[in-house]
Design a protein around this motif. Structure first.
Motif, PDB file in Angstrom:
ATOM      1  N   PRO A  93      -1.477  17.553 -14.966  1.00  0.00           N
ATOM      2  CA  PRO A  93      -1.218  17.086 -16.333  1.00  0.00           C
ATOM      3  C   PRO A  93      -2.513  16.561 -16.971  1.00  0.00           C
ATOM      4  O   PRO A  93      -3.253  15.806 -16.342  1.00  0.00           O
ATOM      5  N   GLU A  95      -3.111  14.346 -19.133  1.00  0.00           N
ATOM      6  CA  GLU A  95      -3.207  12.900 -19.408  1.00  0.00           C
ATOM      7  C   GLU A  95      -3.601  12.080 -18.186  1.00  0.00           C
ATOM      8  O   GLU A  95      -3.901  10.903 -18.299  1.00  0.00           O
ATOM      9  N   PHE A 106       2.517  10.884  -9.411  1.00  0.00           N
ATOM     10  CA  PHE A 106       3.052  12.144  -9.897  1.00  0.00           C
ATOM     11  C   PHE A 106       4.565  12.022 -10.039  1.00  0.00           C
ATOM     12  O   PHE A 106       5.198  11.253  -9.319  1.00  0.00           O
TER      13      PHE A 106
END
Length: 150
Positions: A93, A95, A106
């Motif tokens: 991801p 971000e 996660f």
């Protein structure tokens, strides 16, 4: 006639505790400690403390201080190389801040669970994560002082 010989309360599988504890290597190098800080409070069986460490607390009384030496297999288990995984950076991801030697959280693909991996190595194209417990494969000293059993 009143019985004044009541046995002191001891830690049970569902006790609520106030305690000091430390985890260290067998050579005394400390990983974490509440001694000298505010004590911790925890609910036995809630997952706040690893199950093998909770097992050590069972039967201890308030005011008792105890030192346990646990082999890696009795503490956080052996280090499992299958739990070390290289992941392409573009599959992560965007971000997530990637920093070597940090713990990254996660969420499972279905969003129902979360897990953490320790970022061991970072290249331009991939990241190497270790999903073992950080103390897996290490024997430990677990010292506790039970302050109160509530």
């Amino acid at each position: 006639m009143q019985n004044t010989d009541l046995a002191p309360a001891v830690v049970g599988p569902d006790s609520y505790l106030t305690l000091h504890y430390s985890l260290s290597a067998l050579d005394g190098s400390e990983y974490v400690s509440t001694f000298g800080l505010s004590p911790a409070t925890l609910q036995m069986g809630s997952g706040q403390l690893a199950e093998p460490l909770e097992h050590c607390l069972l039967g201890l009384a308030a005011g008792q201080r105890q030192l346990f030496e646990l082999a890696d297999t009795d503490a956080f288990g052996t280090h499992n190389p299958r739990l070390v995984e290289r992941i392409a950076r573009d599959a992560l991801p965007p971000e997530i801040e990637l920093k070597v030697n940090s713990l990254i959280e996660f969420t499972s693909p279905d969003g129902t669970a979360s897990f953490a991996g320790f970022l061991r190595e970072l290249t331009e194209s991939s990241a190497l994560f270790d999903f073992n417990h950080p103390l897996a494969g290490r024997p430990i000293r677990f010292e506790v002082e039970i302050i109160a059993i509530l």
